[in-house]
Design a protein around this motif. Structure first.
Motif, PDB file in Angstrom:
ATOM      1  N   ALA A  69       0.830  -1.216   0.000  1.00 33.41           N
ATOM      2  CA  ALA A  69       0.000   0.000   0.000  1.00 33.41           C
ATOM      3  C   ALA A  69       0.862   1.263   0.000  1.00 33.41           C
ATOM      4  O   ALA A  69       0.518   2.253  -0.666  1.00 33.41           O
ATOM      5  CB  ALA A  69      -0.921  -0.006   1.214  1.00 33.41           C
ATOM      6  N   ASN A 105       1.634   6.747  -7.081  1.00 29.97           N
ATOM      7  CA  ASN A 105       0.537   7.528  -7.661  1.00 29.97           C
ATOM      8  C   ASN A 105       0.813   9.023  -7.642  1.00 29.97           C
ATOM      9  O   ASN A 105       0.164   9.795  -8.350  1.00 29.97           O
ATOM     10  CB  ASN A 105      -0.765   7.237  -6.898  1.00 29.97           C
ATOM     11  CG  ASN A 105      -1.306   5.852  -7.190  1.00 29.97           C
ATOM     12  OD1 ASN A 105      -1.031   5.279  -8.238  1.00 29.97           O
ATOM     13  ND2 ASN A 105      -2.077   5.298  -6.258  1.00 29.97           N
ATOM     14  N   GLN A 106       1.787   9.433  -6.833  1.00 29.16           N
ATOM     15  CA  GLN A 106       2.120  10.849  -6.726  1.00 29.16           C
ATOM     16  C   GLN A 106       3.352  11.227  -7.535  1.00 29.16           C
ATOM     17  O   GLN A 106       3.759  12.386  -7.544  1.00 29.16           O
ATOM     18  CB  GLN A 106       2.353  11.212  -5.255  1.00 29.16           C
ATOM     19  CG  GLN A 106       1.153  10.932  -4.351  1.00 29.16           C
ATOM     20  CD  GLN A 106       1.465  11.137  -2.882  1.00 29.16           C
ATOM     21  OE1 GLN A 106       2.427  11.814  -2.530  1.00 29.16           O
ATOM     22  NE2 GLN A 106       0.656  10.550  -2.017  1.00 29.16           N
ATOM     23  N   ASN A 152       2.329   1.826  -3.542  1.00 31.00           N
ATOM     24  CA  ASN A 152       1.312   2.292  -4.497  1.00 31.00           C
ATOM     25  C   ASN A 152       0.896   3.733  -4.229  1.00 31.00           C
ATOM     26  O   ASN A 152       0.697   4.525  -5.162  1.00 31.00           O
ATOM     27  CB  ASN A 152       0.090   1.373  -4.445  1.00 31.00           C
ATOM     28  CG  ASN A 152       0.242   0.183  -5.371  1.00 31.00           C
ATOM     29  OD1 ASN A 152       0.724   0.322  -6.481  1.00 31.00           O
ATOM     30  ND2 ASN A 152      -0.158  -0.985  -4.913  1.00 31.00           N
ATOM     31  N   GLN A 153       0.766   4.085  -2.964  1.00 35.86           N
ATOM     32  CA  GLN A 153       0.385   5.455  -2.622  1.00 35.86           C
ATOM     33  C   GLN A 153       1.419   6.449  -3.125  1.00 35.86           C
ATOM     34  O   GLN A 153       1.081   7.501  -3.689  1.00 35.86           O
ATOM     35  CB  GLN A 153       0.245   5.580  -1.104  1.00 35.86           C
ATOM     36  CG  GLN A 153      -0.135   6.995  -0.648  1.00 35.86           C
ATOM     37  CD  GLN A 153      -0.158   7.114   0.866  1.00 35.86           C
ATOM     38  OE1 GLN A 153       0.449   6.314   1.568  1.00 35.86           O
ATOM     39  NE2 GLN A 153      -0.852   8.112   1.375  1.00 35.86           N
ATOM     40  N   GLN A 154       2.691   6.123  -2.950  1.00 35.90           N
ATOM     41  CA  GLN A 154       3.752   7.035  -3.369  1.00 35.90           C
ATOM     42  C   GLN A 154       3.898   7.082  -4.892  1.00 35.90           C
ATOM     43  O   GLN A 154       4.114   8.146  -5.466  1.00 35.90           O
ATOM     44  CB  GLN A 154       5.079   6.610  -2.728  1.00 35.90           C
ATOM     45  CG  GLN A 154       5.122   6.780  -1.223  1.00 35.90           C
ATOM     46  CD  GLN A 154       4.911   8.217  -0.801  1.00 35.90           C
ATOM     47  OE1 GLN A 154       5.514   9.138  -1.351  1.00 35.90           O
ATOM     48  NE2 GLN A 154       4.035   8.424   0.181  1.00 35.90           N
TER      49      GLN A 154
END
Length: 434
Positions: free
Chosen positions: A199, A206-207, A202-204
């Motif tokens: 997680a 996406n940025q 993926n969060q990073q």
């Protein structure tokens, strides 16, 4: 290497330099100092190559910054002179296994390949001794902090879990940023392999605007569309570069879900470098993992004993515990790094039948698991820990040394801890044969 390239070199260490390194420095005519820094000499340097283990907030680093002296890492320095392809692998856990398996696959294919980085083999020393076509590098967050122009041809990010947070002001974001520095300077013709089930990753991602081709890995079922690299129905599946193929799980001896990620990453890297599927399939069964990483040490009393001494954090211990569907007698403990053991409660409740605490201070561990109601015993001796475990475990079960802590309270290092476990198991097996 710097001396070899004609640079003027001076080595400064606040500690005592080991005799072997002193001999090496003297042999090559490199001046050095130990047990303290001569500040005036250091700040007059054109550039400083900092050991990655040195924190960024020590006084001498502050002085260098005030004098605008560039500070880089050894990885950055060595990469300036690398002519071959660089394969860079990082992650909170699994780096060493993935790096060694990747090296094993490339070596079996006949490639001229070197193994270096965060496992005792300096990239710079490797470069000084030979010229290779491929460099497989294990990189820690500490090493990745200091890169500026370093560029990987293939990068792999296995996972991100809280670790070394004392270095990053206890901020997971700062630690993650250091890990993602592995992508720095990569271009569209390069390749990036990463854990699609993580997680934080993926969060990073996406940025970020990411240039290299992406190769996500997953072991979760039901993802639609399936990731480029995934595990299901007893096989590893790969879909990239207009090519699809599968490899059966039984070809690898590495246990546990975490090693599925490691294995798929190594296979993907080997494929991207041109290793044939036939060679990969032949080479996988000949790789038996690394010492102290889920290492099977024998089965006294028909109880399988695994040495996972390298598991020095909670996340590493968690994947070890998840690797078995049999009752586990768990040896845990050591020097605590501020661990939060509560995340382990569900898997411990499900899989563990007894705990042996092996450390000078086991209070936090006992407090975390006391409510589960199963036996918890303490010792400060490896031989005693194994004896207690063997008295609790039954034939067909597992004894697992996966400490979730560093080793520096009772042992020299994690290798010493694992070696003592292995030797005790051998002794128990030998005694049972008398």
């Amino acid at each position: 290497m710097a001396k070899q390239k004609g640079l003027s070199v001076f080595v400064s260490d606040t500690g005592v330099i080991a005799a072997g390194y002193k001999h090496l420095l003297t042999t090559h005519g490199i001046p050095f100092e130990e047990e303290g820094h001569t500040e005036a000499k250091i700040v007059s340097a054109r550039e400083v190559v900092k050991s990655p283990g040195i924190p960024n907030d020590v006084a001498i680093i502050g002085q260098l910054l005030q004098h605008n002296v560039p500070i880089i890492d050894e990885i950055e320095f060595a990469a300036r002179y690398a002519k071959g392809k660089i394969i860079a692998i990082t992650g909170s856990n699994g780096k060493s296994t993935t790096v060694h398996l990747t090296y094993h696959l490339l070596k079996r294919a006949g490639f001229h390949v070197a193994l270096a980085g965060n496992m005792g083999h300096s990239f710079a020393k490797c470069m000084a001794e030979n010229i290779y076509d491929y460099y497989v590098l294990e990189l820690s967050s500490f090493q990745l902090e200091g890169i500026k122009n370093f560029k990987a041809d293939i990068a792999c990010l296995l996972n991100i879990t809280p670790d070394h947070l004392n270095r990053y002001n206890h901020a997971i974001a700062a630690y993650t940023k250091a890990k993602l520095n592995i992508l720095r300077n990569m271009c569209r013709s390069d390749h990036f392999i990463y854990n699609n089930d993580d997680a934080i990753i993926n969060q990073q991602l996406n940025q970020l605007a990411i240039s290299p081709a992406r190769y996500p890995i997953s072991i979760l079922t039901g993802a639609q569309p399936p990731p480029v690299i995934y595990s299901s129905n007893g096989a590893f599946h790969f879909r990239f570069n207009q090519r699809s193929f599968s490899i059966n799980h039984h070809l690898t001896h590495l246990p546990g879900p975490h090693n599925q990620y490691n294995t798929m990453a190594a296979i993907a890297i080997a494929t991207l470098t041109g290793v044939s599927l036939d060679i990969i399939a032949a080479a996988l069964p000949t790789f038996h993992g690394l010492p102290h990483r889920m290492e099977w040490c024998g089965a006294p009393q028909n109880i399988d004993c695994y040495n996972d001494s390298k598991a020095t954090n909670v996340a590493a211990a968690q994947v070890a515990l998840l690797s078995f569907n049999r009752p586990i007698t768990w040896i845990i403990g050591g020097k605590d790094k501020g661990n939060d053991y509560t995340i382990l409660l569900p898997i411990v409740k499900k899989s563990v039948k007894a705990i042996i605490c092996l450390g000078e201070n086991n209070t936090t561990i006992i407090k975390a698991f006391y409510s589960l109601g199963f036996p918890i015993q303490e010792t400060d001796n490896m031989g005693s820990a194994v004896d207690i475990a063997l008295s609790m475990a039954l034939p067909g079960e597992v004894i697992l040394l996966s400490p979730a802590c560093t080793s520096f309270d009772l042992f020299e290092n994690f290798e010493d801890r694992g070696n003592q476990f292995r030797e005790k198991i051998k002794l128990c097996i030998a005694q049972s044969k008398k």
